[in-house]
Enzyme design. Structure first.
Site, short mmCIF file in Angstrom:
data_model
loop_
_atom_site.label_atom_id
_atom_site.label_comp_id
_atom_site.label_asym_id
_atom_site.label_seq_id
_atom_site.Cartn_x
_atom_site.Cartn_y
_atom_site.Cartn_z
N HIS A 1 3.21 2.26 12.52
CA HIS A 1 1.88 1.97 11.49
C HIS A 1 1.71 0.57 11.41
CE1 HIS A 1 -0.02 5.31 10.23
NE2 HIS A 1 1.05 5.98 10.10
N HIS B 1 -16.79 6.90 -41.16
CA HIS B 1 -15.88 8.01 -40.37
C HIS B 1 -15.91 9.28 -41.60
CE1 HIS B 1 -15.18 5.35 -37.16
NE2 HIS B 1 -15.01 6.28 -36.56
N GLU C 1 6.71 7.72 -0.63
CA GLU C 1 5.41 8.32 -0.17
C GLU C 1 5.27 9.68 0.58
OE1 GLU C 1 3.28 6.07 2.80
OE2 GLU C 1 1.33 7.08 2.42
N HIS C 2 6.34 9.60 1.51
CA HIS C 2 6.50 10.99 2.39
C HIS C 2 8.10 11.15 2.50
CE1 HIS C 2 3.17 8.70 4.85
NE2 HIS C 2 2.56 10.08 4.49
N GLN D 1 6.63 6.52 11.09
CA GLN D 1 6.22 5.59 10.11
C GLN D 1 6.17 4.04 10.58
OE1 GLN D 1 4.70 6.17 7.02
NE2 GLN D 1 4.78 8.17 8.12
N ASP E 1 0.03 14.07 8.02
CA ASP E 1 -1.07 13.17 8.29
C ASP E 1 -2.27 13.66 8.95
OD1 ASP E 1 0.73 11.19 7.65
OD2 ASP E 1 1.20 10.70 9.61
#
Lengths: 435, 435
Positions: free
Chosen positions: B265, B423, B330-331, B262, B364
């Site tokens: 990145h 209505h 996230e992961h 990670q 991934d």
């Protein structure tokens, strides 16, 4: 008399006229943005103090302390017991039907196992805590409480928190009764952008939530857009719309009243009728003239029909369906002989009301499906509010040693192709023959 | 040497430390907002002319006409044929697995009929046209093309349009090859906020789409937020994160490399390890020291680990699960003996990687589940990208004459309670005994 616009698909310039009719720019203006940003910053910095100050200023009542902001659960129950039994029964019947329909929408876990033992799937979980915005004043609709709250509870949301402004300190009994019926867990007498900010960020008194849903004015909508990311939000709704597709064989007065039922919402509401039968359009126009003076909200209806209404003549019913798909309406009535077949050609619509007996208001209140629907052509890419909006998915991946070997080789090649060597080496550690 | 932060759940102030570690404000800044607003206005007013001008200025190449902006389909196919066969096979294998998984996510129509003949349900349809943003330059990831494009095509999207900036006119062969493999219909060499605006509003050359998906820099993210409503968007992603929960029995070097995967990145990426085994945390810290000098992106990894990484000691593994649920990563790697049981306690995570062999990079690239996942704690309320993001639902309501009678009475009471008499009257027309 309402001068409702007439369009004809055979006229040159029809497509341009149609686009002009539908044009609606939902972009917030800069002044509202800056007011809302300031309110959000105030709530984030000052919490309850800011909330009390804004409530005193904007809703014109002075909470003596933050505790005053909460509407106790027993107060909701008390409202339910106090309203006329006919209303209570109607609320309960509607809630029961909304719940039965919502149960069909629940998403479940799924997974599959591959030959080498690798397991893949998704796990579904409810949101922990959801905030439900309910407008105050004239737009306080108990049906809206049911439509937002019931699916959240069916999804299994842990805590459902309602916020509703009480202008001049006045509570709406029907809204409180609807909250009791639909299982709202806690309620607070706050509104506007400050309520959205309090739900998104939490204060000493208001618990922070994971998602904010429910309709509101431009300040509420702008605040929702601003806090999106910090919390989830539902769609930001535009004005309500109905498109009636009719083969000319439904009572013109029924159709006129269906058009009125959208137009009475607000000046920007949109009511459109499409038919290949020109005589029928004339009959509906006459029915509009006849019935309009009898309507309680005739001014609102006239304004809306003149500003954004239309009767559209097409060459045939296939073309009427094409127009419907272009408009991608929030509410689509197929008042035709074989609506099930026609519905299969509909690519974009929030809700499809099929047959002469299915008046749109049944969907607003009690048929079962949600009345929170995509407006302003957003049915091209979005869906009715549902249980699925209160659940979320997590991918599940459990790779066997064999799977780690075959998949690791693929991942290694692709990761190195992207220059991400730590990715590659993480996969390569799990290979049988180390690289 | 990377000075990675150590936290201990037994320390006073742990919760505050944890919140500070996770803090990430995704709010766009005012300067970026105003640049993006100007670009969007330019594209809406000038169309292709503005697009060509911005491409020349920002991507530093001069299209001779708007036709130059399109990357022909055969150019994508040509890239696929030109890349090394090992890469081609890896792309095809990955696409095949992503497709197989995606097939499990397809939503289908459903309906049920009540005793009185009333039919209720939902009809599911694909989006007509989708735009896929692919970043240029260093962040051009072919895997990202697969992950966005394949689910869209499985959903049945009519036309999938890729945009990818080509800085200095340079095309990325792997990205083009991935587009060919995954069934992208058309591609344009445009990027930035101007590409998002062109997709949202259409120009003479770029077809307007119904939804824009795909990652991008701050300008792209801000533009997506701005056009939301005009078109649908996927989530606005924050920096990538991994949380590893380990019982101390996985090779510390494997775990160190997973954290690196990670951190490589970008500087803001977040890598966190949680374990109840303090000795194991020391071993991982030592493995980090040992392996870091061998990494191609060691500077990036060091920066990220020091800025936002952490090794967290908890009292036991139950507490580790609590920390994971608070982080809503996230992961999430569950590198433990019985990950299937532990996963049942996970309430919030984008993807759950179970067992010692399931390294995050497999997810991934090629395990099958999507790598587009909710970041920055948004897994509390959102889900991985999937086929369902390229489909939408329409409610189906067909009320029988009997149903119109019973439901009409309920709707009438509720509509009158809300003061919406059109209505009420629309429903009352369909009653057996007229009111």
């Amino acid at each position: 008399m309402a001068a409702i616009r007439r369009l004809d698909s055979n006229n040159a310039g029809f497509q341009e006229e149609l686009e002009a009719l539908l044009a609606w720019d939902s972009v917030s203006n800069a002044e509202v943005n800056s007011i809302v940003d300031e309110i959000i910053a105030g709530i984030r910095e000052e919490g309850d103090a800011s909330l009390i100050e804004l409530t005193a200023k904007l809703d014109r009542w002075q909470p003596s302390s933050a505790t005053d902001l909460e509407i106790p659960h027993q107060r909701m129950q008390q409202a339910l017991e106090a309203i006329p039994s006919e209303q209570r029964e109607a609320l309960e019947k509607a809630a029961e039907r909304i719940r039965a329909y919502a149960e069909h929408q629940k998403m479940n876990d799924w997974s599959y196992t591959e030959d080498d033992g690798t397991l893949l799937g998704q796990q579904v979980t409810p949101l922990d805590r959801v905030g439900l915005y309910v407008p105050g004043g004239k737009a306080a609709y108990p049906s809206s409480v049911l439509m937002n709250a019931v699916p959240a509870k069916v999804a299994g949301v842990g805590e459902l928190i309602m916020v509703v402004p009480t202008p001049d300190g006045e509570l709406n009994e029907l809204v409180l009764a609807a909250a009791a019926v639909s299982g709202v867990d806690r309620a607070f007498a706050i509104g506007g952008a400050q309520a959205v900010a309090a739900l998104a960020y939490g204060t000493e008194t208001i618990p922070g939530v994971d998602k904010v849903v429910g309709p509101g004015n431009i300040f509420v909508a702008t605040a929702k857009r601003a806090v999106f990311g910090q919390v989830g939000i539902d769609m930001v709704a535009g004005p309500s719309e109905i498109l009636v597709v009719c083969d000319g064989k439904t009572d013109p007065e029924w159709i006129a009243m269906d058009l009125f039922s959208q137009a009475e919402h607000d000046e920007d509401a949109q009511s459109i009728l499409v038919s290949s039968d020109g005589d029928f359009l004339d009959q509906v126009a006459a029915a509009i003239e006849k019935l309009l003076p009898t309507m309680e909200r005739s001014d609102m209806i006239t304004t809306a029909l003149e500003a954004r209404g239309a009767l559209i003549k097409t060459s045939d019913m296939e073309e009427a369906v094409e127009v419907a798909n272009f408009i991608a309406p929030e509410h689509l009535e197929l008042s035709v002989e074989d609506p099930l077949t026609m519905a299969k050609s509909i690519r974009h619509a929030g809700a499809i009301f099929m047959g002469r007996y299915t008046s749109e208001p049944l969907g607003d209140y009690c048929a079962g499906p949600n009345h929170v629907l995509p407006t302003s052509r957003t049915a091209r890419f979005s869906s009715p509010l549902g249980v699925y909006d209160f659940q979320k998915r997590s991918s599940l991946i459990m790779v066997s040693p064999d799977g780690a070997d075959t998949l690791g080789q693929v991942a290694s090649v692709l990761a190195r192709g992207e220059g991400l060597t730590a990715h590659a080496r993480s996969a390569e550690y799990r290979l049988k023959v180390k690289k």
